[in-house]
Design an enzyme around this catalytic site. Sequence first.
Site, PDB file in Angstrom:
ATOM      1  N   ASP A   1      14.519   5.958  -1.308  1.00  0.00           N
ATOM      2  CA  ASP A   1      13.493   5.118  -0.701  1.00  0.00           C
ATOM      3  C   ASP A   1      13.405   5.384   0.799  1.00  0.00           C
ATOM      4  O   ASP A   1      14.075   6.277   1.320  1.00  0.00           O
ATOM      5  CB  ASP A   1      13.728   3.638  -1.032  1.00  0.00           C
ATOM      6  CG  ASP A   1      14.966   3.047  -0.373  1.00  0.00           C
ATOM      7  OD1 ASP A   1      15.595   3.701   0.495  1.00  0.00           O
ATOM      8  OD2 ASP A   1      15.321   1.904  -0.725  1.00  0.00           O
TER       9      ASP A   1
ATOM     10  N   GLU B   1       5.459  -2.334  -5.186  1.00  0.00           N
ATOM     11  CA  GLU B   1       6.571  -1.384  -5.276  1.00  0.00           C
ATOM     12  C   GLU B   1       6.138  -0.050  -5.869  1.00  0.00           C
ATOM     13  O   GLU B   1       6.596   0.995  -5.438  1.00  0.00           O
ATOM     14  CB  GLU B   1       7.708  -1.961  -6.121  1.00  0.00           C
ATOM     15  CG  GLU B   1       8.427  -3.130  -5.497  1.00  0.00           C
ATOM     16  CD  GLU B   1       9.201  -2.766  -4.251  1.00  0.00           C
ATOM     17  OE1 GLU B   1       9.708  -1.635  -4.151  1.00  0.00           O
ATOM     18  OE2 GLU B   1       9.288  -3.624  -3.355  1.00  0.00           O
TER      19      GLU B   1
END
Length: 195
Positions: free
Chosen positions: A46, A37
């Site tokens: 994102d 991540e």
Amino acid sequence: IVFGDWSSDVCSSDLLPPGVELRGIYDKGLQLTKDSEGFRHDLYNDAARYCTIAYGHLVKLAPCDGSEPDHFLDGVTEPEGADLLRDDMETAEKVVLTSVNVPLTDGQYAALCDFVYNVGGGNFRSSTLRKVINRNDFDGVPFQFRRWVKAGGRELPGLKTRREREIQLFFENMTIPRAVPPPDMDLTPIDIREG
């Protein structure tokens, strides 16, 4: 990067049966998710354009616009981000515990939790990966992990790297099967946004 549809991940089938508790993800497994991540101190959008912070913690299903909760506007520290990740991983743990019906080692459990965190619980529940695991067909596991490498119609190197790390963790202290896939096994790459 979390691409999966988490809005449909918690369902009544994910309620743990009486007497069943979350196992927790051991440090090596949690580190895999952290490495995959990456940590971001500040709010960011994102790849799905959702407002996110820390280790892929979803703040809202829309782009960041300054209306986020006050405690996120100034960013978070890494320890705060690690706490958010542990909490977020509980959803993935519930999906794995309620979807897999064979015993799992700590590495197998952690690898599947990372996979679910990335692709979403609905995608995992309907996946051939889950089916081969539940059949105890561990020779087919690497092939099935390696299918989940596309996002937005493109194969992404980051997803390929993540899948290989998951395979390594799944087969921790074991030999990774190098079998030839059966002719009827589907090896078509899968887009993690679509399943």
